[in-house]
Design an enzyme around this catalytic site. Structure first.
Site, PDB file in Angstrom:
ATOM      1  N   HIS A 118      73.126  41.424  56.233  1.00  0.00           N
ATOM      2  CA  HIS A 118      72.441  40.305  55.589  1.00  0.00           C
ATOM      3  C   HIS A 118      71.982  39.234  56.584  1.00  0.00           C
ATOM      4  CE1 HIS A 118      75.878  37.527  56.089  1.00  0.00           C
ATOM      5  NE2 HIS A 118      76.597  38.621  55.948  1.00  0.00           N
ATOM      6  N   ASP A 119      70.799  38.711  56.322  1.00  0.00           N
ATOM      7  CA  ASP A 119      70.260  37.537  57.023  1.00  0.00           C
ATOM      8  C   ASP A 119      69.979  37.772  58.503  1.00  0.00           C
ATOM      9  OD1 ASP A 119      70.431  35.544  54.735  1.00  0.00           O
ATOM     10  OD2 ASP A 119      72.536  36.128  54.879  1.00  0.00           O
ATOM     11  N   GLY A 136      76.101  40.465  60.199  1.00  0.00           N
ATOM     12  CA  GLY A 136      75.289  39.456  59.536  1.00  0.00           C
ATOM     13  C   GLY A 136      74.781  38.368  60.459  1.00  0.00           C
TER      14      GLY A 136
END
Length: 260
Positions: A118-119, A136
């Site tokens: 994520h991200d 992440g």
């Protein structure tokens, strides 16, 4: 061409001349650009934004929900640029409330069994080798190569034109133009082969080498080395990129080799 054996939500936005093979699953909140090919058994979930001329190989999962306990179901995206190839069984998670999106840029190659969490922000012309695991909120800049089986710790930054040895465990920021290897990882020189392939001149290569000698081989701490680099070298793109990257590092940069 859309196979009748694919499951495609009627509200998914599919561009022109997109090939969707049998047993593909495409959910509702998905956008796929023109001339992209989705191979059998790929799964494209809500939040996926896929550019033009991409290839998504069998078993890949794009925009799975983040593996982050702080994720509360917020609407986020996983965005893939144009001309990017995602090989077999790659997983790319969508963003969280932290940044709202995961990005993989244009002309990237993400090899089989790799994971992008994520991200993350993966910029253009990046290569991620087989079975590499990117945690992440990692940033990977243009033309970086992360070789197979590498593990990248969350929040790590990898700068431009970097070459990282396969199987590396990366927990520090990696400054631009460098060659990184060994276990634990250390600075092993500059990425001369990569720089020459990208058209860097001899003068640019020698300048980058000399700056890193100041940083890693003159026995200076980072603060003093940065001061020397600022005073001893004229401002230019290469010098300024190195300086700006190191000054902005929150995790600290990779150490130099003790053999130097």
């Amino acid at each position: 061409m859309h196979s009748p054996f694919a499951i495609i939500h009627p509200e998914a936005k599919i561009g022109n001349n997109v090939s969707i093979d049998p047993f593909v699953v495409i959910e509702k909140d998905v956008v796929i650009g023109d001339n992209t090919h989705i191979f059998p058994h790929a799964v494209i979930l809500d939040g996926a934004r896929i550019g033009r001329n991409c290839r998504i190989f069998p078993g890949a999962v794009i925009a799975g929900i983040p593996q982050d306990l702080k994720f509360m179901g917020e609407i986020t995206t996983a965005e893939i640029g144009d001309d990017t190839t995602i090989r077999e069984c790659v997983t790319i998670n969508r963003g969280t409330a932290s940044k709202g999106r995961t990005i993989v840029g244009n002309h990237c190659l993400v090899m089989a069994y790799s994971h992008i969490a994520h991200d993350c922000v993966v910029k253009d012309y990046v290569i991620i080798g087989n079975a590499s695991q990117i945690a992440g909120e990692v940033d990977i800049d243009d033309y970086a190569i992360v070789s197979g089986g590498s593990l990248v710790h969350q929040f790590t930054r990898i700068s431009k034109h970097v070459m990282i040895q396969g199987g590396s465990r990366i927990g520090k920021d990696i400054p631009p133009y460098t060659l990184i290897g060994r276990d634990p990882i250390v600075y092993c020189g500059i990425n001369i082969v990569g720089l020459r392939r990208k058209g860097f001149t001899n003068g640019q290569v020698y300048l980058i080498q000399d700056i890193y000698r100041t940083l890693y081989t003159r026995g200076l701490n980072n603060t003093d080395a940065l001061k020397c680099i600022e005073t001893e070298y004229e401002p230019c793109v290469e010098r300024d990129l190195i300086l700006d990257f190191i000054k902005s590092s929150k995790r600290g940069i990779v150490k130099g080799s003790i053999d130097e």
